[in-house]
Design an enzyme around this catalytic site. Structure first.
Site, PDB file in Angstrom:
ATOM      1  N   PHE A 147      56.186  16.444  -6.438  1.00 42.39           N
ATOM      2  CA  PHE A 147      56.591  15.070  -6.117  1.00 42.39           C
ATOM      3  C   PHE A 147      56.633  14.902  -4.594  1.00 42.39           C
ATOM      4  O   PHE A 147      57.261  15.694  -3.898  1.00 42.39           O
ATOM      5  CB  PHE A 147      57.982  14.830  -6.713  1.00 42.39           C
ATOM      6  N   GLN A 149      54.155  15.189  -2.483  1.00 37.43           N
ATOM      7  CA  GLN A 149      53.316  16.135  -1.732  1.00 37.43           C
ATOM      8  C   GLN A 149      51.824  16.041  -2.092  1.00 37.43           C
ATOM      9  O   GLN A 149      51.166  17.071  -2.260  1.00 37.43           O
ATOM     10  CB  GLN A 149      53.804  17.561  -1.962  1.00 37.43           C
ATOM     11  N   TYR A 152      50.121  17.905   0.825  1.00 37.28           N
ATOM     12  CA  TYR A 152      50.402  19.356   0.871  1.00 37.28           C
ATOM     13  C   TYR A 152      49.795  20.064  -0.345  1.00 37.28           C
ATOM     14  O   TYR A 152      49.190  21.129  -0.214  1.00 37.28           O
ATOM     15  CB  TYR A 152      51.915  19.522   0.921  1.00 37.28           C
TER      16      TYR A 152
HETATM   17  N1  CAA Z   1      61.097  15.647  -8.594  1.00 40.56           N
HETATM   18  C1  CAA Z   1      61.368  14.537  -9.319  1.00 40.56           C
HETATM   19  N2  CAA Z   1      61.832  13.404  -8.800  1.00 40.56           N
HETATM   20  C2  CAA Z   1      62.048  13.378  -7.485  1.00 40.56           C
HETATM   21  C3  CAA Z   1      61.797  14.477  -6.653  1.00 40.56           C
HETATM   22  C4  CAA Z   1      61.309  15.648  -7.260  1.00 40.56           C
HETATM   23  N3  CAA Z   1      61.049  16.755  -6.564  1.00 40.56           N
HETATM   24  N4  CAA Z   1      62.082  14.144  -5.389  1.00 40.56           N
HETATM   25  C5  CAA Z   1      62.520  12.877  -5.428  1.00 40.56           C
HETATM   26  N5  CAA Z   1      62.526  12.423  -6.683  1.00 40.56           N
HETATM   27  C6  CAA Z   1      62.951  11.110  -7.144  1.00 40.56           C
HETATM   28  C7  CAA Z   1      64.340  10.769  -6.613  1.00 40.56           C
HETATM   29  O1  CAA Z   1      65.341  11.391  -7.411  1.00 40.56           O
HETATM   30  C8  CAA Z   1      64.345   9.258  -6.687  1.00 40.56           C
HETATM   31  O2  CAA Z   1      64.535   8.893  -8.032  1.00 40.56           O
HETATM   32  P1  CAA Z   1      65.276   7.515  -8.394  1.00 40.56           P
HETATM   33  O3  CAA Z   1      64.452   6.426  -7.763  1.00 40.56           O
HETATM   34  O4  CAA Z   1      65.259   7.502  -9.871  1.00 40.56           O
HETATM   35  O5  CAA Z   1      66.642   7.645  -7.783  1.00 40.56           O
HETATM   36  C9  CAA Z   1      62.896   8.886  -6.340  1.00 40.56           C
HETATM   37  O6  CAA Z   1      62.137  10.078  -6.572  1.00 40.56           O
HETATM   38  C10 CAA Z   1      62.742   8.463  -4.888  1.00 40.56           C
HETATM   39  O7  CAA Z   1      63.334   9.480  -4.094  1.00 40.56           O
HETATM   40  P2  CAA Z   1      63.902   9.160  -2.644  1.00 40.56           P
HETATM   41  O8  CAA Z   1      64.956   8.094  -2.734  1.00 40.56           O
HETATM   42  O9  CAA Z   1      64.257  10.444  -1.997  1.00 40.56           O
HETATM   43  O10 CAA Z   1      62.626   8.479  -2.004  1.00 40.56           O
HETATM   44  P3  CAA Z   1      62.090   8.599  -0.549  1.00 40.56           P
HETATM   45  O11 CAA Z   1      60.861   7.752  -0.483  1.00 40.56           O
HETATM   46  O12 CAA Z   1      63.177   8.356   0.442  1.00 40.56           O
HETATM   47  O13 CAA Z   1      61.681  10.154  -0.379  1.00 40.56           O
HETATM   48  C11 CAA Z   1      60.569  12.175  -0.888  1.00 40.56           C
HETATM   49  C12 CAA Z   1      60.725  10.709  -1.253  1.00 40.56           C
HETATM   50  C13 CAA Z   1      60.028  12.295   0.539  1.00 40.56           C
HETATM   51  C14 CAA Z   1      59.518  12.733  -1.836  1.00 40.56           C
HETATM   52  C15 CAA Z   1      61.916  12.892  -0.936  1.00 40.56           C
HETATM   53  O14 CAA Z   1      62.509  12.656  -2.184  1.00 40.56           O
HETATM   54  C16 CAA Z   1      61.759  14.395  -0.781  1.00 40.56           C
HETATM   55  O15 CAA Z   1      61.717  14.896   0.331  1.00 40.56           O
HETATM   56  N6  CAA Z   1      61.643  15.114  -1.910  1.00 40.56           N
HETATM   57  C17 CAA Z   1      61.430  16.544  -1.889  1.00 40.56           C
HETATM   58  C18 CAA Z   1      59.959  16.865  -1.839  1.00 40.56           C
HETATM   59  C19 CAA Z   1      59.789  18.349  -1.976  1.00 40.56           C
HETATM   60  O16 CAA Z   1      60.234  18.949  -2.928  1.00 40.56           O
HETATM   61  N7  CAA Z   1      59.131  18.970  -0.997  1.00 40.56           N
HETATM   62  C20 CAA Z   1      58.983  20.395  -0.991  1.00 40.56           C
HETATM   63  C21 CAA Z   1      59.161  20.875   0.455  1.00 40.56           C
HETATM   64  S1  CAA Z   1      59.277  22.636   0.586  1.00 40.56           S
HETATM   65  C22 CAA Z   1      57.746  23.170   0.471  1.00 40.56           C
HETATM   66  O17 CAA Z   1      56.806  22.424   0.369  1.00 40.56           O
HETATM   67  C23 CAA Z   1      57.575  24.632   0.473  1.00 40.56           C
HETATM   68  C24 CAA Z   1      56.776  25.073  -0.665  1.00 40.56           C
HETATM   69  O18 CAA Z   1      55.582  25.277  -0.533  1.00 40.56           O
HETATM   70  C25 CAA Z   1      57.426  25.354  -1.963  1.00 40.56           C
HETATM   71  P1  NAP Z   2      58.372  27.148   9.089  1.00 40.49           P
HETATM   72  O1  NAP Z   2      59.596  27.953   9.296  1.00 40.49           O
HETATM   73  O2  NAP Z   2      58.413  25.677   9.335  1.00 40.49           O
HETATM   74  O3  NAP Z   2      57.202  27.808   9.950  1.00 40.49           O
HETATM   75  C1  NAP Z   2      55.951  27.206  10.045  1.00 40.49           C
HETATM   76  C2  NAP Z   2      55.215  27.785  11.224  1.00 40.49           C
HETATM   77  O4  NAP Z   2      53.941  27.163  11.326  1.00 40.49           O
HETATM   78  C3  NAP Z   2      55.939  27.592  12.534  1.00 40.49           C
HETATM   79  O5  NAP Z   2      56.068  28.849  13.148  1.00 40.49           O
HETATM   80  C4  NAP Z   2      55.016  26.704  13.345  1.00 40.49           C
HETATM   81  O6  NAP Z   2      54.907  27.107  14.692  1.00 40.49           O
HETATM   82  C5  NAP Z   2      53.676  26.944  12.700  1.00 40.49           C
HETATM   83  N1  NAP Z   2      52.799  25.800  12.891  1.00 40.49           N
HETATM   84  C6  NAP Z   2      52.910  24.566  12.346  1.00 40.49           C
HETATM   85  N2  NAP Z   2      51.927  23.787  12.792  1.00 40.49           N
HETATM   86  C7  NAP Z   2      51.174  24.528  13.641  1.00 40.49           C
HETATM   87  C8  NAP Z   2      50.011  24.265  14.425  1.00 40.49           C
HETATM   88  N3  NAP Z   2      49.389  23.086  14.411  1.00 40.49           N
HETATM   89  N4  NAP Z   2      49.514  25.278  15.175  1.00 40.49           N
HETATM   90  C9  NAP Z   2      50.123  26.471  15.207  1.00 40.49           C
HETATM   91  N5  NAP Z   2      51.219  26.776  14.490  1.00 40.49           N
HETATM   92  C10 NAP Z   2      51.730  25.807  13.719  1.00 40.49           C
HETATM   93  O7  NAP Z   2      57.841  27.289   7.597  1.00 40.49           O
HETATM   94  P2  NAP Z   2      57.824  28.542   6.630  1.00 40.49           P
HETATM   95  O8  NAP Z   2      58.689  28.233   5.489  1.00 40.49           O
HETATM   96  O9  NAP Z   2      57.968  29.806   7.382  1.00 40.49           O
HETATM   97  O10 NAP Z   2      56.314  28.409   6.092  1.00 40.49           O
HETATM   98  C11 NAP Z   2      55.290  29.313   6.428  1.00 40.49           C
HETATM   99  C12 NAP Z   2      54.112  29.071   5.486  1.00 40.49           C
HETATM  100  O11 NAP Z   2      54.526  29.335   4.152  1.00 40.49           O
HETATM  101  C13 NAP Z   2      53.595  27.628   5.489  1.00 40.49           C
HETATM  102  O12 NAP Z   2      52.201  27.630   5.385  1.00 40.49           O
HETATM  103  C14 NAP Z   2      54.221  27.036   4.247  1.00 40.49           C
HETATM  104  O13 NAP Z   2      53.462  25.965   3.755  1.00 40.49           O
HETATM  105  C15 NAP Z   2      54.203  28.235   3.332  1.00 40.49           C
HETATM  106  N6  NAP Z   2      55.155  28.180   2.251  1.00 40.49           N
HETATM  107  C16 NAP Z   2      56.487  28.085   2.513  1.00 40.49           C
HETATM  108  C17 NAP Z   2      57.352  28.053   1.431  1.00 40.49           C
HETATM  109  C18 NAP Z   2      58.830  27.917   1.602  1.00 40.49           C
HETATM  110  O14 NAP Z   2      59.497  27.698   0.584  1.00 40.49           O
HETATM  111  N7  NAP Z   2      59.378  28.061   2.790  1.00 40.49           N
HETATM  112  C19 NAP Z   2      56.871  28.123   0.132  1.00 40.49           C
HETATM  113  C20 NAP Z   2      55.507  28.232  -0.078  1.00 40.49           C
HETATM  114  C21 NAP Z   2      54.666  28.271   0.994  1.00 40.49           C
HETATM  115  P3  NAP Z   2      55.737  26.389  15.834  1.00 40.49           P
HETATM  116  O15 NAP Z   2      57.197  26.545  15.442  1.00 40.49           O
HETATM  117  O16 NAP Z   2      55.363  27.124  17.050  1.00 40.49           O
HETATM  118  O17 NAP Z   2      55.309  24.951  15.789  1.00 40.49           O
END
Ligand code: CAA
Ligand code: NAP
Length: 246
Positions: A147, A149, A152
């Protein structure tokens, strides 16, 4: 002579753990940081205090010319790269309704184009020397989608397509190419998810009931980089606490 391991984004949460693990195993560790990172000296000093003599170079992995120049500098100063860990990455999460071209491009360039940019200048040398390891850090969200992403998930899924194609091309040359797909690991990338989303939507989906540790991923990188892993190529290894099984 110690093998040289280049870990992009080594100053981030996962990258630092990978640098430490590889150094502990006797590799010469070199890392990159963003050109705008003003804390690189501080990080190097703090690592040195802990006994790690890392080398660091500024590089925008999203930019082809910057990557070529950086690898040229590294290889000129230290010698050829034996292990490349494409770890640098970013998130710009938003629903597709809000997704704009700027945030789409930023994530595709940083997470996917970077793999081409960094692998291109080291791969031929690995093939010529008959030994090399390319390890791409993808994500569970490239395997299952997530959700907020679309950018990504597309980039991370693309990384594994790259892995499989390149692994085929160089399988007979002593160079392996693999993907690691971590689940949610406790770094700033994950701790910056809204707490309510993390607590109610994400942690409950992890059968182990916790975030992963960077050291757990680093251990897997170390295995893939080892001589023991010579028969392992083109794989996508999940490390996610049971969150996604396939
Ligand atoms: N699964 C299901 N529903 C979700 C959700 C999720 N992961 N995230 C948000 N929602 C739902 C919310 O609960 C909300 O529902 P309601 O409208 O029913 O209340 C709705 O989606 C809208 O959410 P927001 O109010 O937060 O909306 P927003 O536009 O302000 O933000 C968002 C949307 C940017 C997606 C934000 O919710 C967010 O940051 N979510 C997390 C996204 C996420 O999991 N990213 C992973 C990052 S870590 C990573 O990427 C590392 C890796 O590789 C594993
Ligand atoms: P992080 O702490 O935010 O580290 C990300 C690193 O990427 C930082 O050191 C940053 O360097 C570097 N970076 C970003 N943009 C760059 C650019 N344009 N050029 C050079 N360096 C850049 O994140 P993390 O959790 O360690 O993540 C590392 C990797 O694992 C990512 O590819 C992420 O997608 C992957 N990953 C993370 C998770 C998780 O849960 N954390 C899960 C699955 C996969 P600077 O600080 O110098 O900008």
């Amino acid at each position: 002579m110690a093998r040289i391991a280049l870990i992009t984004g080594g100053m981030g949460g996962l990258g630092e753990a990978i640098c430490i693990k590889m150094a502990a195993l006797g590799y010469q560790v070199v890392t990159t940081h963003s050109p705008g990172n003003t804390k690189s000296g501080e990080w190097l000093d703090s690592m040195r205090e802990q006994g790690f003599n890392f080398h660091a170079y500024a590089c925008d992995v999203a930019d082809y010319d910057s990557a070529q120049a950086c690898i040229g500098e590294i290889e000129g100063a230290m010698g050829p790269v034996d292990v490349l860990v494409n770890n640098a990455g970013i998130t710009r999460d938003m629903t597709f309704k809000k997704m704009d071209k700027v945030n789409w491009d930023a994530v595709i360039k940083t997470n996917l184009d970077s793999v081409f940019n960094m692998t291109k200048p080291v791969c031929d040398g690995m093939v010529d020397r008959g030994w090399g390891r390319i390890i791409n850090i993808s994500s569970v969200n490239g395997q299952k989608g997530a959700f907020g992403q679309t950018n990504y998930s597309a980039a991370k899924a693309g990384m594994h397509g790259f892995t499989k194609a390149l692994a085929l091309e160089i399988a007979r040359k002593g160079v392996t190419v693999n993907t690691i797909s971590p689940g949610y690991i406790g770094t700033k990338m994950v701790t910056s998810i809204p707490k309510e989303v993390l607590d109610t939507k994400i942690i409950p989906q992890i059968p182990m009931g916790r975030l992963g540790k960077p050291e757990e991923v680093a251990g897997l990188v170390a295995y893939l980089a080892s001589d023991e892993a010579a028969f392992l190529t083109g794989a996508n290894i999940a490390i996610n606490g049971g969150q996604h099984m396939y």
